[in-house]
Design a protein around this motif. Structure first.
Motif, PDB file in Angstrom:
ATOM      1  N   SER A 267      -0.712  -5.622   3.646  1.00  0.00           N
ATOM      2  CA  SER A 267      -0.918  -5.389   2.212  1.00  0.00           C
ATOM      3  C   SER A 267       0.434  -5.604   1.548  1.00  0.00           C
ATOM      4  O   SER A 267       1.313  -4.737   1.616  1.00  0.00           O
ATOM      5  N   TRP A 289     -13.354  -6.128 -14.716  1.00  0.00           N
ATOM      6  CA  TRP A 289     -12.444  -5.081 -14.234  1.00  0.00           C
ATOM      7  C   TRP A 289     -13.221  -3.804 -13.925  1.00  0.00           C
ATOM      8  O   TRP A 289     -14.181  -3.472 -14.611  1.00  0.00           O
ATOM      9  N   GLU A 307     -10.743  -8.312  -8.345  1.00  0.00           N
ATOM     10  CA  GLU A 307     -10.409  -9.262  -7.290  1.00  0.00           C
ATOM     11  C   GLU A 307     -10.330 -10.659  -7.873  1.00  0.00           C
ATOM     12  O   GLU A 307     -11.220 -11.090  -8.617  1.00  0.00           O
ATOM     13  N   THR A 309      -9.502 -13.418  -5.744  1.00  0.00           N
ATOM     14  CA  THR A 309      -9.386 -14.313  -4.592  1.00  0.00           C
ATOM     15  C   THR A 309      -9.959 -15.699  -4.897  1.00  0.00           C
ATOM     16  O   THR A 309      -9.365 -16.722  -4.550  1.00  0.00           O
ATOM     17  N   ARG A 322      -7.091 -11.694   0.673  1.00  0.00           N
ATOM     18  CA  ARG A 322      -7.678 -11.418  -0.637  1.00  0.00           C
ATOM     19  C   ARG A 322      -6.571 -11.115  -1.639  1.00  0.00           C
ATOM     20  O   ARG A 322      -5.535 -10.535  -1.291  1.00  0.00           O
ATOM     21  N   ILE A 324      -5.817  -9.036  -5.024  1.00  0.00           N
ATOM     22  CA  ILE A 324      -6.303  -7.930  -5.843  1.00  0.00           C
ATOM     23  C   ILE A 324      -5.331  -7.724  -7.004  1.00  0.00           C
ATOM     24  O   ILE A 324      -4.107  -7.705  -6.802  1.00  0.00           O
ATOM     25  N   ASN A 355     -14.150  -6.060   3.018  1.00  0.00           N
ATOM     26  CA  ASN A 355     -14.964  -5.043   2.359  1.00  0.00           C
ATOM     27  C   ASN A 355     -15.525  -4.060   3.382  1.00  0.00           C
ATOM     28  O   ASN A 355     -15.766  -4.409   4.538  1.00  0.00           O
ATOM     29  N   GLN A 361     -13.849   0.720  -2.075  1.00  0.00           N
ATOM     30  CA  GLN A 361     -13.829  -0.725  -2.257  1.00  0.00           C
ATOM     31  C   GLN A 361     -12.507  -1.188  -2.887  1.00  0.00           C
ATOM     32  O   GLN A 361     -11.453  -0.833  -2.410  1.00  0.00           O
ATOM     33  N   LEU A 362     -12.567  -1.947  -3.982  1.00  0.00           N
ATOM     34  CA  LEU A 362     -11.345  -2.478  -4.580  1.00  0.00           C
ATOM     35  C   LEU A 362     -10.390  -1.376  -5.007  1.00  0.00           C
ATOM     36  O   LEU A 362      -9.180  -1.462  -4.808  1.00  0.00           O
ATOM     37  N   GLU A 366      -6.546  -0.765  -3.726  1.00  0.00           N
ATOM     38  CA  GLU A 366      -5.421  -0.680  -4.659  1.00  0.00           C
ATOM     39  C   GLU A 366      -4.675   0.639  -4.501  1.00  0.00           C
ATOM     40  O   GLU A 366      -3.439   0.669  -4.524  1.00  0.00           O
TER      41      GLU A 366
END
Length: 478
Positions: A267, A289, A307, A309, A322, A324, A355, A361-362, A366
């Motif tokens: 990351s 968003w 995301e 990507t 990915r 982010i 995922n 998730q996102l 983050e």
């Protein structure tokens, strides 16, 4: 002037001029010791096998028998640095002042010789191996991370300024200062302040921030410093899961490929360039968003994630990488940057975590990346634990000093994890507070039946917690 016991103009006793009761001060005390808590760290170095391991690593640097085992000298240095010593002379003074409690200590000259001559580049790998064995023993004794959780390794570099202008490989840094530019790796242990120091590479001051070779070296050392059962295996899907985090300095193709080869996730911070800004515009138009979250899982006001990507070319990165993005309102008073869009601050990072792996998730991805910022606290504490000053002229000697600093950080972390697990006010405090509450505690020494008894000041608020922690350490390694 009114004397003691006089009345003021209203006929009331004059408290401001009352005689002050004074205690008699003399330098003839016996049987007392300050900084008694340092003995707990020193004992932990022996219990974990660190002292014996360093002695074995440096045995071939002696031509004959030694008076003080090199592992004991190394442990004395690490414990004293944890207590706040900033140079080898300071270590010698602190250890010499405690001989009547913890036994004879090596002279300052012997300590200098250990750092300046014996721990050279050829012996540093053996020192790291001894630290690894000690970590395995400490984790087996109760300092191990919770089972089933990912391990997060944070990499970051810092500047150590040279004020003397005569240390080997000191150079002008990118911050327009002069000194060294070490790259460090910490294992994130949020249950205690400071984390564990896995590895550190001392570099010249002009070393690059995003040098892939240095990141690969430090990552290799960090993984080797983990107990064998916790190391990654790219061919074993049941091996322990590890994530490497860094800022954008680590976002190089070579380093990402090395993480994939080693079987660890990554990351990394990512630069907000023109491609990312175009992706932000597209996401704004699509209203794509989602709310960000805080560490408790609640929605974070004024922050969103998305995301990108599919909006930025990512084929040069390892498969599954990915991109982010995070968009947030700058805090009051913050100056906007040219990369900010519509008054919103945009940051980006890349990760190869798919995922369904992280809750949220996102937003969970983050949050996990944002927690990399804790490494700044780890480095700040390391600078309070000897890293602010590299005391030697030789580069190898300062590399040895860096290894002592990392060891001191580990001794403090293991002491907290094993001895103070049920004392969050101690386990979670930073090094300065830990010194005040634990390491600098006063005690009285008594001797009976050929045994020395260290009696911690009963009026000290944390006296019982310190005594209990000391016994826990002995029991854990018993």
């Amino acid at each position: 002037m009114r004397g003691p016991g006089r009345s003021n103009a209203l006929g009331l006793p004059d408290k401001s001029s009352a005689a002050v009761s004074r205690v008699k001060v003399s330098a003839d005390g016996h049987g007392v010791v300050s900084h008694a808590g340092v003995g707990m760290l020193r004992e932990l170095a022996d219990l974990s096998g660190l002292s014996a391991g360093v002695t074995a690593a440096l045995a071939d640097t002696y031509r004959g028998p030694w008076i003080y085992p090199p592992g004991a000298v190394f442990a004395d240095l690490a414990a004293a640095v944890a207590d706040g010593a900033t140079c080898i002379d300071g270590v010698g003074q602190l250890c010499g002042d405690r001989e009547h409690v913890f036994g004879p200590a090596a002279s300052t000259t012997t300590m200098w010789r250990l750092v300046d001559e014996r721990i050279d580049a050829a012996h540093l790998p053996a020192i790291r191996a001894a630290r690894c064995d000690a970590r395995a023993a400490a984790w087996a004794a109760g300092a191990a991370p919770a089972a089933g959780r990912w391990l997060h390794i944070d990499l970051d570099a810092t500047i150590t300024i040279d004020h003397s202008d005569n240390k080997e490989n000191a150079a002008a840094t990118w911050k327009k200062t002069y000194g060294h530019h070490p790259l460090l790796a910490f294992l994130d242990r949020p249950e205690v302040a400071g984390g564990e120091a896995l590895a550190g590479l001392l570099r010249a001051g002009n070393a690059g921030s995003n040098t892939a070779a240095d990141h690969i070296t430090v990552l290799g050392w960090a993984l080797e410093s983990l107990p064998a059962a916790y190391r990654p295996d790219p061919h074993d899907p049941t091996a322990h899961k590890i994530l490497v985090r860094s800022d954008s300095a680590g976002a190089t193709h070579k380093f990402a490929a090395e993480c994939r080869r080693q079987g660890v996730g990554f990351s990394f911070g990512f630069a907000v360039d023109a491609r990312v800004r175009d992706a932000v515009d597209t996401l704004n138009l699509a209203e794509a968003w989602y709310p960000a979250i805080d560490s408790s899982g609640a929605i974070r006001d004024g922050a969103w994630v998305a995301e990108a990507t599919g909006l930025v070319e990512m084929s040069s990165w390892p498969e599954g990488t990915r991109l982010i993005l995070r968009r947030e309102r700058p805090h009051p008073g913050a100056q906007l940057r040219f990369t900010d869009a519509d008054g919103m601050r945009v940051t980006a990072f890349i990760t190869d975590t798919p995922n369904g792996v992280v809750d949220g998730q996102l937003a969970g991805l983050e949050l996990r990346h944002r927690q990399h910022a804790r490494v700044e606290d780890r480095i700040r504490e390391a600078k309070t634990t000897g890293l602010r000053n590299l005391p030697c002229h030789g580069f190898d000697a300062n590399a040895a000093w860096l290894e002592i600093i990392l060891t001191a950080t580990d001794l403090v972390a293991w002491t907290k994890l094993i001895g103070f697990a049920d004392q969050p006010d101690i386990a979670g405090c930073e090094i300065d507070t830990f010194r005040y509450r634990v390491l600098h505690v006063a005690a009285r020494i008594t001797r009976a039946a050929r045994r020395t008894h260290l009696r911690i000041d009963a009026t000290w608020r944390w006296a019982h917690a310190i005594a209990t922690a000391w016994q826990r350490l002995r029991t854990a390694f018993g």
